[in-house]
Design a protein around this motif. Structure first.
Motif, PDB file in Angstrom:
ATOM      1  N   GLY A 298      68.708  86.617  49.583  1.00 33.26           N
ATOM      2  CA  GLY A 298      70.123  86.262  49.519  1.00 33.26           C
ATOM      3  C   GLY A 298      70.375  84.919  48.878  1.00 33.26           C
ATOM      4  N   ASN A 299      69.351  84.387  48.176  1.00 34.52           N
ATOM      5  CA  ASN A 299      69.475  83.096  47.490  1.00 34.52           C
ATOM      6  C   ASN A 299      69.895  81.969  48.437  1.00 34.52           C
ATOM      7  OD1 ASN A 299      68.771  84.335  45.119  1.00 34.52           O
ATOM      8  ND2 ASN A 299      70.487  83.550  43.929  1.00 34.52           N
ATOM      9  N   SER A 300      69.345  81.987  49.633  1.00 35.30           N
ATOM     10  CA  SER A 300      69.645  80.933  50.605  1.00 35.30           C
ATOM     11  C   SER A 300      68.397  80.102  50.876  1.00 35.30           C
ATOM     12  CB  SER A 300      70.163  81.541  51.914  1.00 35.30           C
ATOM     13  OG  SER A 300      69.193  82.430  52.454  1.00 35.30           O
ATOM     14  N   ILE A 301      68.622  78.860  51.295  1.00 30.33           N
ATOM     15  CA  ILE A 301      67.534  77.932  51.570  1.00 30.33           C
ATOM     16  C   ILE A 301      66.880  78.262  52.919  1.00 30.33           C
ATOM     17  CG2 ILE A 301      67.019  75.529  52.115  1.00 30.33           C
ATOM     18  CD1 ILE A 301      67.421  76.011  49.177  1.00 30.33           C
ATOM     19  N   ILE A 302      65.549  78.311  52.923  1.00 33.13           N
ATOM     20  CA  ILE A 302      64.805  78.546  54.171  1.00 33.13           C
ATOM     21  C   ILE A 302      63.678  77.510  54.275  1.00 33.13           C
ATOM     22  CG2 ILE A 302      65.329  81.015  54.217  1.00 33.13           C
ATOM     23  CD1 ILE A 302      62.523  81.553  53.164  1.00 33.13           C
ATOM     24  N   ASP A 303      63.089  77.442  55.458  1.00 32.20           N
ATOM     25  CA  ASP A 303      61.943  76.554  55.736  1.00 32.20           C
ATOM     26  C   ASP A 303      62.274  75.086  55.464  1.00 32.20           C
ATOM     27  OD1 ASP A 303      60.529  78.802  56.403  1.00 32.20           O
ATOM     28  OD2 ASP A 303      59.462  78.941  54.498  1.00 32.20           O
ATOM     29  N   MET A 304      63.438  74.666  55.915  1.00 32.52           N
ATOM     30  CA  MET A 304      63.819  73.264  55.796  1.00 32.52           C
ATOM     31  C   MET A 304      63.059  72.450  56.849  1.00 32.52           C
ATOM     32  SD  MET A 304      65.911  70.969  54.336  1.00 32.52           S
ATOM     33  CE  MET A 304      67.364  71.832  53.721  1.00 32.52           C
ATOM     34  N   ILE A 305      62.251  71.490  56.390  1.00 32.67           N
ATOM     35  CA  ILE A 305      61.472  70.642  57.292  1.00 32.67           C
ATOM     36  C   ILE A 305      62.092  69.246  57.300  1.00 32.67           C
ATOM     37  CG2 ILE A 305      59.211  69.689  57.819  1.00 32.67           C
ATOM     38  CD1 ILE A 305      59.374  72.730  58.022  1.00 32.67           C
ATOM     39  N   THR A 306      62.553  68.808  58.468  1.00 35.57           N
ATOM     40  CA  THR A 306      63.157  67.480  58.601  1.00 35.57           C
ATOM     41  C   THR A 306      62.427  66.675  59.670  1.00 35.57           C
ATOM     42  OG1 THR A 306      64.759  68.232  60.248  1.00 35.57           O
ATOM     43  CG2 THR A 306      65.425  68.387  57.933  1.00 35.57           C
ATOM     44  N   GLU A 307      62.645  65.372  59.633  1.00 37.12           N
ATOM     45  CA  GLU A 307      62.075  64.507  60.669  1.00 37.12           C
ATOM     46  C   GLU A 307      63.010  63.335  60.906  1.00 37.12           C
ATOM     47  OE1 GLU A 307      58.365  62.812  59.547  1.00 37.12           O
ATOM     48  OE2 GLU A 307      59.204  61.586  57.949  1.00 37.12           O
ATOM     49  N   PRO A 308      63.066  62.811  62.115  1.00 38.58           N
ATOM     50  CA  PRO A 308      63.926  61.646  62.397  1.00 38.58           C
ATOM     51  C   PRO A 308      63.322  60.378  61.793  1.00 38.58           C
ATOM     52  CG  PRO A 308      62.684  62.266  64.356  1.00 38.58           C
ATOM     53  CD  PRO A 308      62.390  63.316  63.329  1.00 38.58           C
ATOM     54  N   TYR A 309      64.186  59.518  61.292  1.00 37.24           N
ATOM     55  CA  TYR A 309      63.747  58.255  60.679  1.00 37.24           C
ATOM     56  C   TYR A 309      64.567  57.138  61.314  1.00 37.24           C
ATOM     57  CZ  TYR A 309      62.180  55.022  57.031  1.00 37.24           C
ATOM     58  OH  TYR A 309      61.599  53.970  56.349  1.00 37.24           O
ATOM     59  N   ARG A 310      63.875  56.217  61.962  1.00 33.79           N
ATOM     60  CA  ARG A 310      64.527  55.110  62.658  1.00 33.79           C
ATOM     61  C   ARG A 310      64.754  53.946  61.695  1.00 33.79           C
ATOM     62  NH1 ARG A 310      68.029  53.649  66.523  1.00 33.79           N
ATOM     63  NH2 ARG A 310      67.663  51.480  67.176  1.00 33.79           N
ATOM     64  N   LEU A 311      66.019  53.564  61.510  1.00 29.30           N
ATOM     65  CA  LEU A 311      66.348  52.473  60.615  1.00 29.30           C
ATOM     66  C   LEU A 311      66.352  51.168  61.392  1.00 29.30           C
ATOM     67  CD1 LEU A 311      69.303  54.117  58.632  1.00 29.30           C
ATOM     68  CD2 LEU A 311      66.883  54.065  58.034  1.00 29.30           C
ATOM     69  N   ILE A 312      65.597  50.193  60.890  1.00 28.53           N
ATOM     70  CA  ILE A 312      65.491  48.875  61.531  1.00 28.53           C
ATOM     71  C   ILE A 312      66.132  47.847  60.618  1.00 28.53           C
ATOM     72  CG2 ILE A 312      63.913  47.113  62.431  1.00 28.53           C
ATOM     73  CD1 ILE A 312      61.889  49.361  62.932  1.00 28.53           C
ATOM     74  N   ARG A 313      66.957  46.994  61.174  1.00 26.45           N
ATOM     75  CA  ARG A 313      67.698  45.999  60.383  1.00 26.45           C
ATOM     76  C   ARG A 313      66.799  44.812  60.069  1.00 26.45           C
ATOM     77  NH1 ARG A 313      73.264  45.117  59.785  1.00 26.45           N
ATOM     78  NH2 ARG A 313      73.771  42.991  59.098  1.00 26.45           N
ATOM     79  N   ARG A 314      66.376  44.722  58.802  1.00 26.31           N
ATOM     80  CA  ARG A 314      65.588  43.575  58.351  1.00 26.31           C
ATOM     81  C   ARG A 314      66.393  42.707  57.381  1.00 26.31           C
ATOM     82  NH1 ARG A 314      61.643  47.829  58.272  1.00 26.31           N
ATOM     83  NH2 ARG A 314      59.990  47.440  59.825  1.00 26.31           N
ATOM     84  N   CYS A 315      67.463  43.274  56.864  1.00 22.35           N
ATOM     85  CA  CYS A 315      68.341  42.534  55.963  1.00 22.35           C
ATOM     86  C   CYS A 315      69.736  43.125  56.090  1.00 22.35           C
ATOM     87  CB  CYS A 315      67.828  42.590  54.518  1.00 22.35           C
ATOM     88  SG  CYS A 315      67.726  44.272  53.849  1.00 22.35           S
ATOM     89  N   GLU A 316      70.603  42.815  55.160  1.00 26.59           N
ATOM     90  CA  GLU A 316      71.979  43.287  55.213  1.00 26.59           C
ATOM     91  C   GLU A 316      72.099  44.794  54.958  1.00 26.59           C
ATOM     92  OE1 GLU A 316      74.687  41.697  56.084  1.00 26.59           O
ATOM     93  OE2 GLU A 316      73.545  39.869  56.501  1.00 26.59           O
ATOM     94  N   VAL A 317      71.038  45.401  54.469  1.00 28.22           N
ATOM     95  CA  VAL A 317      71.048  46.838  54.155  1.00 28.22           C
ATOM     96  C   VAL A 317      69.875  47.493  54.872  1.00 28.22           C
ATOM     97  CG1 VAL A 317      70.941  48.587  52.342  1.00 28.22           C
ATOM     98  CG2 VAL A 317      72.089  46.403  51.897  1.00 28.22           C
ATOM     99  N   THR A 318      70.150  48.555  55.614  1.00 26.02           N
ATOM    100  CA  THR A 318      69.074  49.241  56.338  1.00 26.02           C
ATOM    101  C   THR A 318      68.545  50.472  55.598  1.00 26.02           C
ATOM    102  OG1 THR A 318      70.717  50.518  57.579  1.00 26.02           O
ATOM    103  CG2 THR A 318      69.924  48.464  58.577  1.00 26.02           C
ATOM    104  N   ALA A 319      69.370  51.139  54.798  1.00 24.01           N
ATOM    105  CA  ALA A 319      68.903  52.323  54.064  1.00 24.01           C
ATOM    106  C   ALA A 319      69.992  52.798  53.110  1.00 24.01           C
ATOM    107  CB  ALA A 319      68.526  53.447  55.017  1.00 24.01           C
ATOM    108  N   ILE A 320      69.575  53.605  52.157  1.00 29.00           N
ATOM    109  CA  ILE A 320      70.491  54.331  51.278  1.00 29.00           C
ATOM    110  C   ILE A 320      70.259  55.817  51.502  1.00 29.00           C
ATOM    111  CG2 ILE A 320      71.064  54.915  48.880  1.00 29.00           C
ATOM    112  CD1 ILE A 320      70.414  52.062  48.100  1.00 29.00           C
ATOM    113  N   LEU A 321      71.318  56.527  51.826  1.00 25.14           N
ATOM    114  CA  LEU A 321      71.225  57.970  52.065  1.00 25.14           C
ATOM    115  C   LEU A 321      71.895  58.723  50.910  1.00 25.14           C
ATOM    116  CD1 LEU A 321      72.227  58.201  55.856  1.00 25.14           C
ATOM    117  CD2 LEU A 321      70.002  57.599  54.840  1.00 25.14           C
TER     118      LEU A 321
END
Length: 478
Positions: free
Chosen positions: A316-339
């Motif tokens: 059906g042309n759909s996405i399967i087997d999506m593997i994700t994991e939690p990522y903890r953002l730690i503040r070391r500067c004014e920017v913690t991550a780009i999503l």
């Protein structure tokens, strides 16, 4: 020879009908010359009386006699001709006229030959044999009651419809007429995709990247979060963190080339729509492009679910087997991550990343109190600059692939190939031009008007002087 003038005078009252073809095939039933019987009888009687007088007076002229006898025989022969036969459809089948002065008055516009007795068409300012009046498309005779015109050429109505009546690029049917009898359709302002107005209301999916509607004979890829991706955009789509890292390094180099090096190592994470929205709710500051946010520069500490491995395309042309994991953002500067939202083509992902990288650069360099139109405007300027550099550097190769849903491995290799400069397909180049068009034509106050004001300032004063002015005044230079 006085009787000859009387005969010619009698024939001058003969009228030939002109068939009018407005989709109707006419018969030329009056084309055969008809002489008045009384005039003919009277003329012949006079000629016989004059002949008797000439004989009684001994006046004989051999040359005149031979001519008169020949003409009399011709007249008698014309009177003795049988009536022309009738066809089953009540149309007369006429024979060729007996005298030259009755022929040659019509020339067929199709074959340039004379039109004698019989059926003919009169249209387009000319006359035609029925078999010579042909469709300019299929070259078959037009026998219907109506025909269509384009320029100076006639067409069957069906042929004209196939050639000139627009078809919907979505349902592949002829676009219907509205109540006023006019053809009404919608068209994408960039791609020119034409479609029936009804498709704007029948939930026809659009590609989340190029915005084209999904045709009925093609199935877009479902990304599992309500978004769909066309097969052409899928060819260069970036699906997980590993695929995005080379692009991330390229854009860091792009900033360094502008003497705007980003000193801190900022985590770049590819996420699903739900994870991006959750992170957006946890962010206390910053501006976001609504209604669809596709990138985010974070300054708060939080945990984000990121895509660890490229998913596969299942039935059906759909996405399967999506593997994700939690990522903890730690503040070391004014920017913690780009999503960045996953599943977008490389050029769109790159333009979003260049935009968010500018947010990070501004925060890391002390630009903290900017208005939304100034900050979003200058970030869009950087995204626009990066896209232009990519379009100029790409050499372009063969056309984009239009194959069906590819396997995970083949799609992955396609993405890695197109991520290299000089390997850009014609479609990907066109796609980059579309993203540039989107930035330039954005109608929102912050992203549209802000970009245009910022771009004008950079074109007039240069990027460095514009940034210095923003630092000092919080505004674009005028």
């Amino acid at each position: 020879m006085g009787w000859l003038s009387k005969i010619f005078k009698g024939s001058s009252s003969h009228k030939i009908s002109e068939g009018q073809y407005q989709g109707i095939l006419g018969d030329d039933k009056d084309i055969q010359s008809q002489y008045e019987n009384e005039d003919l009888d009277h003329a012949i009687a006079l000629s016989l009386v004059e002949e008797e007088k000439r004989k009684e007076n001994g006046i004989e002229n051999d040359s005149h006699l031979e001519e008169d006898e020949a003409l009399a025989r011709a007249l008698q022969a014309s009177l003795d001709m049988e009536s022309p036969p009738q066809t089953n459809d009540n149309s007369t089948l006429y024979q060729p006229p007996p005298y030259p002065f009755l022929t040659g008055f019509r020339i067929c516009a199709g074959c340039d030959n004379e039109i004698g007795r019989g059926r003919f068409l009169s249209c387009m300012g000319a006359v035609w044999h029925p078999e010579c009046f042909r469709c300019h498309s299929c070259n078959q005779p037009i026998s219907e009651f109506e025909f269509s015109m384009s320029g100076n050429y006639p067409y069957h109505k069906s042929c004209y419809r196939e050639l000139y009546h627009p078809k919907c690029d979505v349902c592949k049917q002829f676009i219907p007429t509205n109540r006023a009898g006019l053809i009404e359709f919608r068209a994408h302002p960039f791609w020119g995709q034409k479609y029936c107005p009804s498709h704007e209301l029948d939930d026809t999916p659009r590609c989340c990247s190029c915005e084209r509607m999904e045709p009925r004979d093609t199935q877009y890829i479902s990304l599992g979060d309500g978004r769909k991706l066309c097969l052409e955009c899928l060819d260069s789509a970036i699906m997980d963190n590993d695929e995005c890292q080379p692009l991330y390094l390229e854009i860091r180099d792009f900033y360094e080339g502008l003497n705007m090096k980003v000193e801190q190592q900022i985590p770049l994470l590819l996420v699903e729509r739900q994870a991006l929205n959750e992170a957006l709710e946890g962010e206390k500051q910053g501006h976001h492009h609504l209604p669809e946010t596709r990138g985010l520069c974070l300054s708060e500490e939080q945990t984000v679910s990121t895509i660890l491995r490229r998913p596969r395309i299942g039935t059906g042309n759909s996405i399967i087997d999506m593997i994700t994991e939690p990522y903890r953002l730690i503040r070391r500067c004014e920017v913690t991550a780009i999503l960045i939202l996953y599943g977008l083509p490389r050029l769109l992902t790159g333009s979003i990343l260049a935009h968010e990288m500018m947010h990070a650069w501004l925060r890391l360099n002390g630009y903290r109190t900017l208005s939304q139109d100034v900050e979003e405007g200058i970030c869009q300027v950087l995204a626009h600059m990066w896209l232009e550099s990519e379009i100029m550097s790409g050499s372009g190769s063969n056309g984009a692939s239009t194959s069906g849903a590819a396997s995970s491995s083949s799609s992955s290799s396609s993405s890695s190939a197109t991520s290299k400069k000089g390997m850009r397909s014609q479609f990907e180049r066109k796609l980059g031009e579309f993203f540039i068009h989107q930035i330039e034509s954005d109608s929102s106050a912050a992203y549209g008007d802000g970009f245009r004001a910022g771009n004008q300032a950079v074109l007039q004063y240069g990027l460095r002087r514009t940034l210095d002015h923003i630092r000092m005044t919080g505004m674009f230079p005028c």
